[in-house]
Design a protein around this motif. Structure first.
Motif, PDB file in Angstrom:
ATOM      1  N   ALA A   3     -16.664   4.558  -6.076  1.00 13.38           N
ATOM      2  CA  ALA A   3     -17.014   4.872  -7.458  1.00 13.38           C
ATOM      3  C   ALA A   3     -15.979   5.862  -7.998  1.00 13.38           C
ATOM      4  CB  ALA A   3     -18.407   5.454  -7.494  1.00 13.38           C
ATOM      5  N   ARG A   4     -15.770   6.950  -7.243  1.00 14.70           N
ATOM      6  CA  ARG A   4     -14.775   7.958  -7.628  1.00 14.70           C
ATOM      7  C   ARG A   4     -13.443   7.600  -6.994  1.00 14.70           C
ATOM      8  NH1 ARG A   4     -16.691  13.384  -4.990  1.00 14.70           N
ATOM      9  NH2 ARG A   4     -14.957  14.459  -5.964  1.00 14.70           N
ATOM     10  N   PRO A   5     -12.328   7.955  -7.645  1.00 16.22           N
ATOM     11  CA  PRO A   5     -11.048   7.801  -6.956  1.00 16.22           C
ATOM     12  C   PRO A   5     -11.051   8.652  -5.694  1.00 16.22           C
ATOM     13  CG  PRO A   5     -10.706   8.361  -9.265  1.00 16.22           C
ATOM     14  CD  PRO A   5     -12.175   8.510  -8.992  1.00 16.22           C
ATOM     15  N   LEU A   6     -10.219   8.258  -4.755  1.00 18.20           N
ATOM     16  CA  LEU A   6     -10.099   8.976  -3.483  1.00 18.20           C
ATOM     17  C   LEU A   6      -8.635   9.335  -3.313  1.00 18.20           C
ATOM     18  CD1 LEU A   6     -11.444   9.627  -0.648  1.00 18.20           C
ATOM     19  CD2 LEU A   6     -10.676   7.345   0.022  1.00 18.20           C
ATOM     20  N   LEU A   7      -8.388  10.597  -2.920  1.00 23.39           N
ATOM     21  CA  LEU A   7      -7.003  11.033  -2.720  1.00 23.39           C
ATOM     22  C   LEU A   7      -6.853  11.537  -1.290  1.00 23.39           C
ATOM     23  CD1 LEU A   7      -4.256  11.455  -4.117  1.00 23.39           C
ATOM     24  CD2 LEU A   7      -5.048  13.740  -4.792  1.00 23.39           C
ATOM     25  N   ILE A   8      -6.064  10.824  -0.509  1.00 23.93           N
ATOM     26  CA  ILE A   8      -5.735  11.294   0.845  1.00 23.93           C
ATOM     27  C   ILE A   8      -4.464  12.117   0.702  1.00 23.93           C
ATOM     28  CG2 ILE A   8      -5.068  10.580   3.180  1.00 23.93           C
ATOM     29  CD1 ILE A   8      -6.736   8.006   2.690  1.00 23.93           C
ATOM     30  N   ARG A   9      -4.535  13.399   1.070  1.00 24.33           N
ATOM     31  CA  ARG A   9      -3.437  14.316   0.736  1.00 24.33           C
ATOM     32  C   ARG A   9      -2.724  14.849   1.965  1.00 24.33           C
ATOM     33  NH1 ARG A   9      -3.727  19.056  -2.766  1.00 24.33           N
ATOM     34  NH2 ARG A   9      -1.511  18.536  -2.835  1.00 24.33           N
ATOM     35  N   LYS A  10      -1.405  14.993   1.786  1.00 26.38           N
ATOM     36  CA  LYS A  10      -0.555  15.735   2.722  1.00 26.38           C
ATOM     37  C   LYS A  10      -0.573  15.192   4.146  1.00 26.38           C
ATOM     38  CE  LYS A  10      -0.395  20.062   0.246  1.00 26.38           C
ATOM     39  NZ  LYS A  10      -0.618  21.479   0.236  1.00 26.38           N
ATOM     40  N   ALA A  11      -0.565  13.874   4.270  1.00 29.15           N
ATOM     41  CA  ALA A  11      -0.440  13.303   5.619  1.00 29.15           C
ATOM     42  C   ALA A  11       0.922  13.686   6.177  1.00 29.15           C
ATOM     43  CB  ALA A  11      -0.572  11.782   5.554  1.00 29.15           C
ATOM     44  N   ASP A  12       0.968  14.050   7.444  1.00 27.65           N
ATOM     45  CA  ASP A  12       2.267  14.332   8.065  1.00 27.65           C
ATOM     46  C   ASP A  12       3.171  13.117   7.916  1.00 27.65           C
ATOM     47  OD1 ASP A  12       1.259  16.750   8.805  1.00 27.65           O
ATOM     48  OD2 ASP A  12       1.690  16.536  10.953  1.00 27.65           O
ATOM     49  N   ALA A  13       2.603  11.958   8.186  1.00 26.30           N
ATOM     50  CA  ALA A  13       3.385  10.716   8.042  1.00 26.30           C
ATOM     51  C   ALA A  13       2.452   9.576   7.656  1.00 26.30           C
ATOM     52  CB  ALA A  13       4.087  10.375   9.355  1.00 26.30           C
ATOM     53  N   ILE A  14       2.979   8.670   6.825  1.00 23.93           N
ATOM     54  CA  ILE A  14       2.268   7.426   6.508  1.00 23.93           C
ATOM     55  C   ILE A  14       3.184   6.275   6.927  1.00 23.93           C
ATOM     56  CG2 ILE A  14       1.229   5.996   4.717  1.00 23.93           C
ATOM     57  CD1 ILE A  14       0.924   8.561   3.005  1.00 23.93           C
ATOM     58  N   LEU A  15       2.739   5.486   7.892  1.00 25.16           N
ATOM     59  CA  LEU A  15       3.483   4.267   8.253  1.00 25.16           C
ATOM     60  C   LEU A  15       2.877   3.145   7.409  1.00 25.16           C
ATOM     61  CD1 LEU A  15       3.924   4.376  12.150  1.00 25.16           C
ATOM     62  CD2 LEU A  15       5.241   5.500  10.372  1.00 25.16           C
ATOM     63  N   THR A  16       3.576   2.765   6.342  1.00 26.50           N
ATOM     64  CA  THR A  16       2.944   1.882   5.357  1.00 26.50           C
ATOM     65  C   THR A  16       2.829   0.433   5.817  1.00 26.50           C
ATOM     66  OG1 THR A  16       5.036   1.316   4.276  1.00 26.50           O
ATOM     67  CG2 THR A  16       3.861   3.293   3.465  1.00 26.50           C
ATOM     68  N   MET A  17       3.766  -0.003   6.669  1.00 26.97           N
ATOM     69  CA  MET A  17       3.860  -1.432   7.035  1.00 26.97           C
ATOM     70  C   MET A  17       3.999  -2.313   5.794  1.00 26.97           C
ATOM     71  SD  MET A  17       4.037  -1.648  10.241  1.00 26.97           S
ATOM     72  CE  MET A  17       4.022  -0.331  11.458  1.00 26.97           C
ATOM     73  N   ASP A  18       4.571  -1.728   4.720  1.00 29.82           N
ATOM     74  CA  ASP A  18       4.841  -2.537   3.530  1.00 29.82           C
ATOM     75  C   ASP A  18       6.085  -3.403   3.786  1.00 29.82           C
ATOM     76  OD1 ASP A  18       7.038  -0.883   3.267  1.00 29.82           O
ATOM     77  OD2 ASP A  18       6.418   0.038   1.383  1.00 29.82           O
ATOM     78  N   ASP A  19       6.531  -4.144   2.773  1.00 30.74           N
ATOM     79  CA  ASP A  19       7.619  -5.101   3.017  1.00 30.74           C
ATOM     80  C   ASP A  19       8.893  -4.414   3.489  1.00 30.74           C
ATOM     81  OD1 ASP A  19       5.840  -6.990   2.326  1.00 30.74           O
ATOM     82  OD2 ASP A  19       6.670  -7.394   0.327  1.00 30.74           O
ATOM     83  N   ALA A  20       9.090  -3.142   3.058  1.00 23.31           N
ATOM     84  CA  ALA A  20      10.285  -2.392   3.480  1.00 23.31           C
ATOM     85  C   ALA A  20       9.994  -1.528   4.706  1.00 23.31           C
ATOM     86  CB  ALA A  20      10.786  -1.525   2.324  1.00 23.31           C
ATOM     87  N   ARG A  21       8.786  -1.607   5.212  1.00 24.88           N
ATOM     88  CA  ARG A  21       8.328  -0.788   6.355  1.00 24.88           C
ATOM     89  C   ARG A  21       8.595   0.698   6.074  1.00 24.88           C
ATOM     90  NH1 ARG A  21       7.622  -5.528   6.682  1.00 24.88           N
ATOM     91  NH2 ARG A  21       7.596  -6.789   8.591  1.00 24.88           N
TER      92      ARG A  21
END
Ligand SMILES: Nc1nc2[nH]c(O)nc2c(=O)[nH]1
Length: 447
Positions: A3-21
């Motif tokens: 219902a509310r937006p969610l903000l995950i903040r200040k991760a040391d690292a995010i491994l996105t696994m997006d097209d550019a990895r």
């Protein structure tokens, strides 16, 4: 949906696994309406729920492409601990024949809880026996209770011992009834839309427990309904010998002849695929569920995953059923996949990042879910947060530590932006109560 937006903040690292990895450091993820809206440093969202991820690694939720969740009630069964596939199945079939609806529901809840705690947000399940009134519906209800994204497959066995199959006659179903129930569950539950929480596939069990006719009919039905196909293939040498003796061909030929190749098909195990079969899978877009722990446990062998990936075969990861693993921890399964390719091909055969890729976007692609298994604007907000400050990862230099060191359990888990695990505890079900019921049911089966 959130219902509310969610903000995950200040991760040391995010491994996105997006097209550019892409790998982001000190970064945030903004989630709205169950989807990733933005990734980057210093994001703001007035009124959002904030989850601090300092000291944490964030990855897409892991994707499990092969399981028999009901088997969590038959872990470490004496007589089935040290057997090859066929002997193992013959020990367990009579026990599974005593299951009913509650066994299916409770064992599935237990198995899904275990998966969620190990970072899994999307799992398939292969339920291929329906004794004493059990139905696919029992497992679907469990997935809805816990809140994981679920691909239920309507499995089946139709060739009993008296017809040359492996299962006892009492555990197989008539083929007309199987196809009728396939139609029922697809019509009742399958959601083809992007972002679906529930899909259904068709999954006759294995070459040694169903007829060629049922395989052919299931393929025609699946294409008519627009659902995916799943089965076991080329799991070990016994499986290959059965195929050569009974059908006069190798498993790849058997699958191709019956319409079981294509990007709407994925096969579990594939330990014994040869070079021509790997080429067939690559050309046809046929997927593979790689189950390294189960393949070790049953002495089946090491699947040629390096060769498959180099050839362009879609490979996902599967924990397989808990009677042949017997754990169902997706992080440890990814580690095992990495280690086994190194045993087979040397220390540089597979890195931690590639194993994690197989466990996330690899599995999502096998299941036909390109909106899952990666984190980019517009993808589903299926997210695992791993606390890297614990003892397992202490002293690590790089996010590869997740598979090289640990942890193997998540701190937090989100499915479609909804929190399923918080601070290492499931928040959607009363797990201790489920485990107590699981204990009673297992005891009832053992005595
Ligand atoms: N690993 C497994 N292989 C199987 N083949 C088959 O017919 N059933 C199974 C199973 O439950 N696990």
């Amino acid at each position: 949906m959130t219902a509310r937006p969610l903000l995950i903040r200040k991760a040391d690292a995010i491994l996105t696994m997006d097209d550019a990895r892409r790998e982001l450091r000190g970064a945030d993820i903004l989630i709205e309406d169950g989807k990733v809206q933005a990734l980057g440093q210093g994001l703001t969202a007035p009124g959002a729920e904030v989850v601090l991820a300092e000291g944490c690694l964030v990855t897409p939720g892991l994707v499990n492409t092969h399981h028999h969740l009901y088997q969590s009630l038959t872990r470490a069964v004496p007589g089935a601990q040290d057997a090859l596939l066929f002997g193992w199945l013959q020990r367990l079939y009579p026990i599974w024949a005593r299951f009913g609806p509650e066994h299916m529901h409770v064992s599935t809840l237990t198995g899904l809880a275990e998966l969620a705690l190990s970072g899994c947000t999307l799992t398939s399940d292969h339920l291929y026996l329906y004794p004493n009134g059990a139905r696919l519906d029992d497992t679907i209800a469990a997935a809805q209770d816990i809140g994981l994204r679920f691909h239920a497959t309507r499995g089946a066995m139709s060739i009993g011992e008296s017809d040359g199959g492996l299962p006892p006659d009492g555990l197989v179903e008539g083929e007309a009834a199987i196809l009728e129930d396939c139609i029922r569950v697809v019509d009742a539950f399958h959601d083809p839309r992007e972002g679906a929480m529930l899909r259904v596939g068709l999954a006759p069990c294995s070459p040694f427990s169903v007829s060629r006719d049922l395989m052919r009919e299931a393929a025609l039905l699946a294409r008519d309904k627009g659902v995916m196909l799943h089965t076991h293939l080329a799991e070990n040498e016994e499986d290959i010998a059965y195929s050569l003796e009974t059908f006069g061909c190798r498993p790849g030929q058997y699958a191709e002849d019956l319409g079981w190749t294509g990007d709407d098909v994925w096969h579990a195990h594939c330990v014994k695929l040869d070079a021509r079969e790997i080429d067939l899978f690559a050309r046809s877009g046929t997927g593979v569920a790689h189950c390294p722990c189960s393949n070790c446990r049953l002495g089946s062998g090491i699947a040629p995953v390096r060769v498959m990936r180099d050839a362009g075969v879609k490979v996902g990861l599967g924990v397989d059923g808990s009677a042949s693993n017997d754990t169902a921890n997706m992080a440890l399964e990814a580690r095992q996949a990495m280690l086994l390719q190194r045993v087979a091909k040397g220390a540089d055969a597979m890195g931690a990042r590639e194993a994690l890729e197989i466990a996330t976007r690899g599995g999502a692609d096998v299941l036909g879910r390109p909106e899952c298994g990666r984190l980019a604007p517009g993808t589903q907000a299926d997210i695992a947060i791993w606390d890297m400050r614990g003892v397992e990862a202490a002293g690590s230099w790089d996010p590869a530590a997740l598979l090289l060191a640990g942890p193997s359990k998540v701190r937090d888990l989100f499915v479609q932006g909804r929190r399923i695990v918080a601070d290492g505890r499931l928040v959607t079900i009363d797990l201790p109560r489920v485990l107590e019921r699981q204990r009673v049911l297992a005891e009832g089966l053992a005595n």
